[in-house]
Design an enzyme around this catalytic site. Structure first.
Site, PDB file in Angstrom:
ATOM      1  N   SER A   1      11.878  23.703 -15.938  1.00 37.94           N
ATOM      2  CA  SER A   1      13.213  23.588 -16.528  1.00 37.94           C
ATOM      3  C   SER A   1      13.492  24.676 -17.558  1.00 37.94           C
ATOM      4  CB  SER A   1      13.383  22.216 -17.174  1.00 37.94           C
ATOM      5  OG  SER A   1      12.391  21.994 -18.163  1.00 37.94           O
TER       6      SER A   1
ATOM      7  N   ASP B   1      15.649  16.913 -28.566  1.00 40.42           N
ATOM      8  CA  ASP B   1      15.028  17.836 -27.624  1.00 40.42           C
ATOM      9  C   ASP B   1      14.678  19.107 -28.395  1.00 40.42           C
ATOM     10  OD1 ASP B   1      14.326  19.655 -25.694  1.00 40.42           O
ATOM     11  OD2 ASP B   1      16.127  19.414 -24.466  1.00 40.42           O
TER      12      ASP B   1
ATOM     13  N   HIS C   1      13.784  22.563 -25.050  1.00 41.72           N
ATOM     14  CA  HIS C   1      14.717  23.457 -24.377  1.00 41.72           C
ATOM     15  C   HIS C   1      15.582  24.182 -25.410  1.00 41.72           C
ATOM     16  CE1 HIS C   1      13.518  20.296 -21.498  1.00 41.72           C
ATOM     17  NE2 HIS C   1      13.446  21.328 -20.670  1.00 41.72           N
TER      18      HIS C   1
END
Length: 453
Positions: A191, A432, A435
């Site tokens: 990802s 998060d 990312h």
């Protein structure tokens, strides 16, 4: 010749972190034309996965296995695959073309260009950055569109990477398309690599008329196409490089990670015809023990190995493909180093609790290293890629990204649905810090790629 990968680390990274974050965030994006669907999950990162089964790798003898076996297990690993039995790691290792080629000398990026572009600092620049607007990119992921999902401070969009003794080549979308004319650029990995791919699409799409560009969603392989350049920018979901039971972009939230360490055939069949390849692999190996199901095994028998050891086996199979198939004058191969996480505020602000939530400025202490980057992994990758000589160019994003504690989505993102008020009120659990917001840090990764193409 040593990679620039470890040159700036030296003693600053010698203090080994014994505790890694308890929560790691994994997500999945599925593009349908201009709509990106995201599946995201937060899973535990074990405190010290690279040492869980370390003793199992301390065997006195090894059996070398040639990867990409033409014979072996006929069943493809998928979400329903399982191990009927599990034993300790037997000591098999991957033998690839460059294993004994100590004379191979890899290309030194910094020497070729008389400057180490990976050593520098972040400079606030609200005149030239961001290179595109979040709202102007129809292919933006909700996972990474931080401003859209409530982040009011926009400083994270305005930082420019400035090498100490030179300048990065200035981004030019039209020039990049000319470099890509008639070619396939493919990002292969997890990802984080998908985030870099989305960044590249956003950087490039604005100069292509809407009726001359298209996005073809195909689950595992997604393709952005520009007609007038006869060029594509693609993303292939292959988070562990080799064949695994996590290769389904939707059904990969599994309690047991199984790989076929001697086989990249499944994935290389899709990436081998690309002209420019950008690989990454790191985060998925930090979840603890990995099950190995060798191609020649029958009856679902598996071995078990720690994440670092399993990654080394997978990198060996990948390296064999590169050493055997890549002709540098015909194909460019890049490997992007690990992307760091920022889960522990106390690492950059002594005595503080928290994570990347509400961070608005980069770390200004040059040479900073946190527990989100792993020295043992970087050394292994350094050794592996060095044996490939000039066939691979390393894009060393790790140190420069270490400074950007402010660049993560934290709670300003969307799963299938927006975060609930209860989740928004609990950033310690739902931030998060893995990312990256877009526009942001991955754009600089792509500027580095542009610089070396």
């Amino acid at each position: 010749m040593a990679l620039p990968l470890t040159g700036s680390i030296s003693n600053k990274w010698s203090r080994k972190k014994r505790h890694f974050p308890l929560l790691a965030v994994f997500f999945l994006v599925l593009l349908a034309c201009s709509v990106i669907y995201i599946e995201f999950s937060i899973q535990q990162i074990h405190p010290s996965p690279d040492h869980v089964l370390h003793s199992q790798r301390q065997t006195s003898s090894f059996t070398y296995v040639k990867p990409n076996l033409p014979k072996g297990a006929s069943d493809v690993l998928d979400g329903s695959s399982s191990c009927n039995s599990t034993r300790n790691y037997s000591g098999k290792k991957i033998r690839w073309v460059g294993t004994d080629a100590e004379s191979n000398q890899r290309r030194s990026i910094s020497q070729e260009n008389s400057c180490d572009v990976f050593s520098g600092k972040w400079v606030f620049d609200n005149q030239s950055y961001p290179l595109y607007k979040e709202s102007d990119c129809p292919y933006m992921s909700d996972q990474l569109a931080c401003h859209k999902h409530g982040r009011s401070d926009l400083q994270y969009q305005h930082w420019r990477w400035q090498p100490h003794n030179c300048n990065l080549k200035r981004w030019d979308a039209t020039e990049m398309w000319e470099k890509l004319r008639g070619k396939r650029l493919m990002f292969v990995g997890d990802s984080l690599n998908r985030g870099q791919w989305i960044s590249m699409v956003c950087l490039l799409q604005s100069v292509i008329p809407a009726n001359k560009r298209s996005m073809t969603p195909n689950a595992q392989l997604t393709i952005f196409r520009a007609e007038e350049y006869n060029a594509t920018v693609e993303f292939l979901w292959a988070p562990l490089l080799v064949e695994s039971n996590s290769d389904d972009p939707v059904n990969h939230r599994l309690s047991e990670r199984i790989i076929r360490p001697d086989s990249v055939l499944k994935h290389s069949a899709q990436w081998e015809h690309a002209d420019i390849l950008v690989f990454n692999s790191y985060l998925w190996w930090r979840q603890g023990p990995v099950k190995l199901q060798w191609s020649g095994e029958e009856n679902g028998a598996c071995e078990e190995l720690d994440g670092l050891g399993a990654m080394e086996l997978a990198m060996g199979a990948w390296a064999d493909w590169v050493a055997s198939k890549v002709i540098p004058l015909k194909k460019h191969v890049f490997f992007v180093t690990m992307s760091p996480t920022h889960f522990w505020k106390g690492e950059w602000e002594a005595g503080s609790k928290g994570n990347c939530y509400k961070e608005t400025r980069p770390i200004d202490r040059e040479g900073h290293w946190g527990s989100g980057s792993d020295l043992a992994t970087m050394r292994m990758v350094d050794k592996m890629v060095s044996g490939l000589g000039s066939k691979v160019t390393v894009i060393n994003i790790t140190q420069l990204s270490e400074y950007r504690k402010d660049g993560h989505p934290s709670i300003y993102r969307k799963f299938w649905e927006t975060l609930s008020p209860q989740q928004l009120g609990n950033p310690a659990s739902y931030s998060d810090c893995i990312h990256w917001c877009l526009p942001g840090v991955p754009d600089v990764w792509n500027e580095l790629l542009f610089h070396f193409l």
